[in-house]
Write a protein that holds these residues in place. Structure first.
Motif, PDB file in Angstrom:
ATOM      1  N   GLN A  39       0.833  -1.214   0.000  1.00 55.01           N
ATOM      2  CA  GLN A  39       0.000   0.000   0.000  1.00 55.01           C
ATOM      3  C   GLN A  39       0.859   1.252   0.000  1.00 55.01           C
ATOM      4  N   LEU A  40       1.950   1.226   0.748  1.00 53.67           N
ATOM      5  CA  LEU A  40       2.797   2.410   0.838  1.00 53.67           C
ATOM      6  C   LEU A  40       3.503   2.727  -0.473  1.00 53.67           C
ATOM      7  N   VAL A  41       3.915   1.710  -1.233  1.00 53.57           N
ATOM      8  CA  VAL A  41       4.576   2.008  -2.511  1.00 53.57           C
ATOM      9  C   VAL A  41       3.600   2.567  -3.544  1.00 53.57           C
ATOM     10  N   GLU A  42       2.313   2.487  -3.262  1.00 49.90           N
ATOM     11  CA  GLU A  42       1.328   3.181  -4.099  1.00 49.90           C
ATOM     12  C   GLU A  42       1.368   4.685  -3.816  1.00 49.90           C
ATOM     13  N   ILE A  43       1.802   5.061  -2.641  1.00 50.74           N
ATOM     14  CA  ILE A  43       1.958   6.467  -2.258  1.00 50.74           C
ATOM     15  C   ILE A  43       3.286   6.994  -2.780  1.00 50.74           C
ATOM     16  N   CYS A  44       4.347   6.246  -2.537  1.00 51.21           N
ATOM     17  CA  CYS A  44       5.697   6.631  -2.955  1.00 51.21           C
ATOM     18  C   CYS A  44       6.407   5.367  -3.417  1.00 51.21           C
ATOM     19  N   SER A  45       6.907   5.373  -4.637  1.00 54.92           N
ATOM     20  CA  SER A  45       7.453   4.153  -5.235  1.00 54.92           C
ATOM     21  C   SER A  45       8.850   3.780  -4.743  1.00 54.92           C
ATOM     22  N   SER A  46       9.352   4.451  -3.726  1.00 54.46           N
ATOM     23  CA  SER A  46      10.638   4.070  -3.145  1.00 54.46           C
ATOM     24  C   SER A  46      10.419   2.992  -2.087  1.00 54.46           C
ATOM     25  N   PRO A  47      10.957   1.781  -2.298  1.00 54.80           N
ATOM     26  CA  PRO A  47      10.834   0.742  -1.277  1.00 54.80           C
ATOM     27  C   PRO A  47      11.474   1.154   0.052  1.00 54.80           C
ATOM     28  N   THR A  48      12.538   1.932  -0.012  1.00 56.62           N
ATOM     29  CA  THR A  48      13.179   2.401   1.216  1.00 56.62           C
ATOM     30  C   THR A  48      12.241   3.314   1.986  1.00 56.62           C
ATOM     31  N   TRP A  49      11.579   4.236   1.281  1.00 58.79           N
ATOM     32  CA  TRP A  49      10.610   5.113   1.940  1.00 58.79           C
ATOM     33  C   TRP A  49       9.524   4.281   2.615  1.00 58.79           C
ATOM     34  N   ALA A  50       8.981   3.300   1.887  1.00 59.39           N
ATOM     35  CA  ALA A  50       7.910   2.462   2.443  1.00 59.39           C
ATOM     36  C   ALA A  50       8.379   1.766   3.720  1.00 59.39           C
ATOM     37  N   MET A  73      11.457  10.885   4.220  1.00 54.20           N
ATOM     38  CA  MET A  73      11.935  11.704   3.100  1.00 54.20           C
ATOM     39  C   MET A  73      13.304  12.292   3.406  1.00 54.20           C
ATOM     40  N   ALA A  74      13.522  12.701   4.627  1.00 56.59           N
ATOM     41  CA  ALA A  74      14.803  13.297   5.021  1.00 56.59           C
ATOM     42  C   ALA A  74      15.950  12.292   4.928  1.00 56.59           C
ATOM     43  N   GLN A  75      15.631  10.995   5.037  1.00 53.65           N
ATOM     44  CA  GLN A  75      16.667   9.955   5.054  1.00 53.65           C
ATOM     45  C   GLN A  75      16.966   9.364   3.682  1.00 53.65           C
ATOM     46  N   LEU A  76      16.157   9.666   2.676  1.00 50.40           N
ATOM     47  CA  LEU A  76      16.362   9.042   1.372  1.00 50.40           C
ATOM     48  C   LEU A  76      17.638   9.548   0.698  1.00 50.40           C
ATOM     49  N   ALA A 152      11.430  28.296 -13.734  1.00 49.51           N
ATOM     50  CA  ALA A 152      12.206  28.877 -12.627  1.00 49.51           C
ATOM     51  C   ALA A 152      13.218  27.878 -12.078  1.00 49.51           C
ATOM     52  N   ARG A 153      12.833  26.633 -11.993  1.00 50.71           N
ATOM     53  CA  ARG A 153      13.696  25.632 -11.357  1.00 50.71           C
ATOM     54  C   ARG A 153      14.775  25.089 -12.267  1.00 50.71           C
ATOM     55  N   ILE A 154      14.661  25.253 -13.564  1.00 49.32           N
ATOM     56  CA  ILE A 154      15.674  24.700 -14.467  1.00 49.32           C
ATOM     57  C   ILE A 154      17.028  25.366 -14.245  1.00 49.32           C
ATOM     58  N   GLY A 155      17.038  26.546 -13.647  1.00 49.95           N
ATOM     59  CA  GLY A 155      18.289  27.231 -13.343  1.00 49.95           C
ATOM     60  C   GLY A 155      18.942  26.793 -12.047  1.00 49.95           C
ATOM     61  N   ASN A 156      18.293  25.930 -11.284  1.00 48.43           N
ATOM     62  CA  ASN A 156      18.862  25.443 -10.021  1.00 48.43           C
ATOM     63  C   ASN A 156      20.118  24.615 -10.251  1.00 48.43           C
ATOM     64  N   THR A 157      20.947  24.541  -9.235  1.00 46.89           N
ATOM     65  CA  THR A 157      22.041  23.574  -9.261  1.00 46.89           C
ATOM     66  C   THR A 157      21.430  22.186  -9.052  1.00 46.89           C
ATOM     67  N   ALA A 158      22.194  21.161  -9.373  1.00 45.92           N
ATOM     68  CA  ALA A 158      21.698  19.790  -9.190  1.00 45.92           C
ATOM     69  C   ALA A 158      21.371  19.518  -7.725  1.00 45.92           C
ATOM     70  N   ASP A 159      22.208  19.988  -6.804  1.00 45.91           N
ATOM     71  CA  ASP A 159      21.962  19.759  -5.373  1.00 45.91           C
ATOM     72  C   ASP A 159      20.714  20.495  -4.894  1.00 45.91           C
ATOM     73  N   THR A 160      20.567  21.740  -5.322  1.00 40.11           N
ATOM     74  CA  THR A 160      19.382  22.513  -4.937  1.00 40.11           C
ATOM     75  C   THR A 160      18.127  21.854  -5.486  1.00 40.11           C
ATOM     76  N   GLU A 161      18.189  21.415  -6.722  1.00 38.21           N
ATOM     77  CA  GLU A 161      17.013  20.797  -7.329  1.00 38.21           C
ATOM     78  C   GLU A 161      16.668  19.479  -6.658  1.00 38.21           C
ATOM     79  N   ARG A 162      17.659  18.721  -6.283  1.00 33.66           N
ATOM     80  CA  ARG A 162      17.394  17.445  -5.603  1.00 33.66           C
ATOM     81  C   ARG A 162      16.658  17.708  -4.290  1.00 33.66           C
ATOM     82  N   GLU A 163      17.044  18.729  -3.554  1.00 35.66           N
ATOM     83  CA  GLU A 163      16.353  19.049  -2.305  1.00 35.66           C
ATOM     84  C   GLU A 163      14.964  19.624  -2.555  1.00 35.66           C
TER      85      GLU A 163
END
Length: 184
Positions: A39-50, A73-76, A152-163
Protein backbone atom coordinates in the motif's frame (compact mmCIF):
# COMPACT_ATOMS: atom_id res chain seq x y z
CA UNK A 1 -4.73 7.54 25.87
CA UNK A 2 -4.82 8.55 22.24
CA UNK A 3 -7.80 6.28 21.64
CA UNK A 4 -10.05 8.47 23.80
CA UNK A 5 -9.14 11.72 22.05
CA UNK A 6 -11.46 13.13 19.42
CA UNK A 7 -10.11 12.99 15.87
CA UNK A 8 -7.59 15.72 15.14
CA UNK A 9 -8.71 18.34 12.67
CA UNK A 10 -6.01 19.98 10.60
CA UNK A 11 -5.44 21.57 7.23
CA UNK A 12 -3.39 20.26 4.36
CA UNK A 13 -1.74 22.33 1.60
CA UNK A 14 -5.04 22.53 -0.26
CA UNK A 15 -6.55 24.28 2.78
CA UNK A 16 -9.20 21.64 3.36
CA UNK A 17 -9.78 20.37 6.87
CA UNK A 18 -9.23 16.65 7.38
CA UNK A 19 -9.93 14.27 10.24
CA UNK A 20 -8.03 11.18 11.13
CA UNK A 21 -9.97 8.00 10.41
CA UNK A 22 -9.26 5.71 13.38
CA UNK A 23 -10.72 2.63 11.66
CA UNK A 24 -8.42 2.98 8.66
CA UNK A 25 -5.45 3.79 10.89
CA UNK A 26 -6.12 0.71 13.03
CA UNK A 27 -6.35 -1.46 9.90
CA UNK A 28 -3.06 -0.08 8.56
CA UNK A 29 -1.34 -0.55 11.93
CA UNK A 30 -2.50 -4.19 11.97
CA UNK A 31 -1.35 -5.07 8.44
CA UNK A 32 1.59 -7.39 7.92
CA UNK A 33 4.78 -5.77 6.66
CA UNK A 34 4.45 -6.99 3.07
CA UNK A 35 0.80 -5.95 2.79
CA UNK A 36 1.51 -2.51 4.23
CA UNK A 37 4.56 -2.03 2.00
CA UNK A 38 2.36 -2.81 -1.02
CA UNK A 39 0.00 0.00 0.00
CA UNK A 40 2.80 2.41 0.84
CA UNK A 41 4.58 2.01 -2.51
CA UNK A 42 1.33 3.18 -4.10
CA UNK A 43 1.96 6.47 -2.26
CA UNK A 44 5.70 6.63 -2.96
CA UNK A 45 7.45 4.15 -5.24
CA UNK A 46 10.64 4.07 -3.15
CA UNK A 47 10.83 0.74 -1.28
CA UNK A 48 13.18 2.40 1.22
CA UNK A 49 10.61 5.11 1.94
CA UNK A 50 7.91 2.46 2.44
CA UNK A 51 10.11 0.53 4.88
CA UNK A 52 11.02 3.66 6.85
CA UNK A 53 7.39 4.76 7.14
CA UNK A 54 6.30 1.24 8.08
CA UNK A 55 8.88 0.88 10.82
CA UNK A 56 7.52 4.03 12.50
CA UNK A 57 4.40 2.06 13.46
CA UNK A 58 2.24 1.98 15.42
CA UNK A 59 0.89 5.37 14.41
CA UNK A 60 -1.25 7.07 17.05
CA UNK A 61 -2.96 9.37 14.56
CA UNK A 62 -2.60 10.78 11.08
CA UNK A 63 -0.07 13.36 12.30
CA UNK A 64 2.19 10.45 13.23
CA UNK A 65 1.96 9.04 9.69
CA UNK A 66 2.81 12.46 8.27
CA UNK A 67 5.75 12.72 10.68
CA UNK A 68 6.93 9.31 9.48
CA UNK A 69 6.72 10.58 5.89
CA UNK A 70 8.80 13.65 6.77
CA UNK A 71 11.42 11.58 8.59
CA UNK A 72 11.61 9.03 5.78
CA UNK A 73 11.93 11.70 3.10
CA UNK A 74 14.80 13.30 5.02
CA UNK A 75 16.67 9.95 5.05
CA UNK A 76 16.36 9.04 1.37
CA UNK A 77 19.59 8.94 -0.57
CA UNK A 78 19.95 9.76 -4.28
CA UNK A 79 19.06 6.25 -5.48
CA UNK A 80 15.99 6.22 -3.21
CA UNK A 81 14.87 9.59 -4.58
CA UNK A 82 15.31 8.19 -8.09
CA UNK A 83 13.05 5.28 -7.11
CA UNK A 84 10.48 7.75 -5.76
CA UNK A 85 10.55 9.89 -8.90
CA UNK A 86 10.21 6.84 -11.14
CA UNK A 87 6.61 6.49 -9.98
CA UNK A 88 5.58 9.88 -11.37
CA UNK A 89 4.39 10.88 -14.81
CA UNK A 90 5.74 13.88 -16.66
CA UNK A 91 3.88 17.09 -15.91
CA UNK A 92 1.41 17.59 -18.71
CA UNK A 93 1.33 13.87 -19.49
CA UNK A 94 -0.71 12.12 -16.77
CA UNK A 95 -0.60 8.34 -17.06
CA UNK A 96 -3.60 6.99 -18.94
CA UNK A 97 -5.76 4.80 -16.71
CA UNK A 98 -3.98 5.98 -13.54
CA UNK A 99 -6.63 7.75 -11.45
CA UNK A 100 -4.03 9.22 -9.08
CA UNK A 101 -1.97 10.71 -11.90
CA UNK A 102 -5.10 12.03 -13.61
CA UNK A 103 -6.42 13.59 -10.39
CA UNK A 104 -3.11 15.15 -9.38
CA UNK A 105 -2.54 16.66 -12.79
CA UNK A 106 -6.11 17.79 -13.34
CA UNK A 107 -4.79 21.34 -13.76
CA UNK A 108 -3.52 20.44 -17.23
CA UNK A 109 -6.99 19.49 -18.42
CA UNK A 110 -8.28 22.21 -20.67
CA UNK A 111 -4.86 23.82 -21.13
CA UNK A 112 -4.25 25.09 -24.63
CA UNK A 113 -2.04 23.30 -27.11
CA UNK A 114 0.58 26.06 -26.89
CA UNK A 115 0.97 25.58 -23.12
CA UNK A 116 1.04 21.79 -23.42
CA UNK A 117 3.64 22.00 -26.22
CA UNK A 118 5.77 24.33 -24.09
CA UNK A 119 5.43 21.98 -21.10
CA UNK A 120 6.65 19.15 -23.29
CA UNK A 121 9.67 21.18 -24.50
CA UNK A 122 10.49 22.46 -21.00
CA UNK A 123 10.18 18.92 -19.56
CA UNK A 124 12.66 17.66 -22.17
CA UNK A 125 15.12 20.47 -21.32
CA UNK A 126 14.74 19.79 -17.61
CA UNK A 127 15.24 16.04 -18.04
CA UNK A 128 18.33 16.63 -20.18
CA UNK A 129 19.76 18.90 -17.46
CA UNK A 130 18.90 16.87 -14.36
CA UNK A 131 18.42 13.31 -15.62
CA UNK A 132 14.94 12.84 -14.15
CA UNK A 133 11.37 14.05 -14.55
CA UNK A 134 10.37 17.48 -13.31
CA UNK A 135 8.53 16.82 -10.08
CA UNK A 136 6.12 19.25 -8.51
CA UNK A 137 3.12 18.84 -6.26
CA UNK A 138 0.62 19.46 -9.06
CA UNK A 139 -2.52 19.27 -6.92
CA UNK A 140 -4.37 22.56 -7.22
CA UNK A 141 -1.98 24.00 -9.81
CA UNK A 142 -2.77 25.06 -13.34
CA UNK A 143 -0.68 24.10 -16.34
CA UNK A 144 0.57 27.69 -16.53
CA UNK A 145 1.75 27.75 -12.89
CA UNK A 146 3.49 24.40 -13.30
CA UNK A 147 5.20 25.67 -16.45
CA UNK A 148 6.32 28.81 -14.60
CA UNK A 149 7.76 26.67 -11.78
CA UNK A 150 9.53 24.42 -14.27
CA UNK A 151 11.11 27.43 -15.98
CA UNK A 152 12.21 28.88 -12.63
CA UNK A 153 13.70 25.63 -11.36
CA UNK A 154 15.67 24.70 -14.47
CA UNK A 155 18.29 27.23 -13.34
CA UNK A 156 18.86 25.44 -10.02
CA UNK A 157 22.04 23.57 -9.26
CA UNK A 158 21.70 19.79 -9.19
CA UNK A 159 21.96 19.76 -5.37
CA UNK A 160 19.38 22.51 -4.94
CA UNK A 161 17.01 20.80 -7.33
CA UNK A 162 17.39 17.45 -5.60
CA UNK A 163 16.35 19.05 -2.31
CA UNK A 164 13.47 20.85 -4.01
CA UNK A 165 12.32 17.52 -5.42
CA UNK A 166 12.57 15.98 -1.94
CA UNK A 167 10.23 18.69 -0.62
CA UNK A 168 7.78 18.26 -3.50
CA UNK A 169 7.72 14.50 -2.99
CA UNK A 170 6.97 15.03 0.68
CA UNK A 171 3.97 17.24 -0.22
CA UNK A 172 2.71 14.70 -2.75
CA UNK A 173 3.10 11.90 -0.21
CA UNK A 174 1.21 13.92 2.42
CA UNK A 175 -1.73 14.37 0.05
CA UNK A 176 -1.71 10.69 -0.85
CA UNK A 177 -1.44 9.70 2.83
CA UNK A 178 -4.48 11.86 3.59
CA UNK A 179 -6.37 10.11 0.82
CA UNK A 180 -5.44 6.69 2.23
CA UNK A 181 -6.29 7.66 5.82
CA UNK A 182 -9.65 9.11 4.87
CA UNK A 183 -10.88 6.36 2.59
CA UNK A 184 -14.22 4.86 3.52
Amino acid sequence: MAQNRPPVTHRRPSGEALRATPTVLARLNALGDDDLDAQLVEICSSPTWAKLVRTARPWADDDAVHAANAAAMAQLGPADLDDAMAGHARIGEPKAGDATSQREQSGVHGAGDAVLDELQRANADYEARFGHVFLICATGRTADTMLDALRARIGNTADTERETVRGELRKINDIRIDRLLNEN
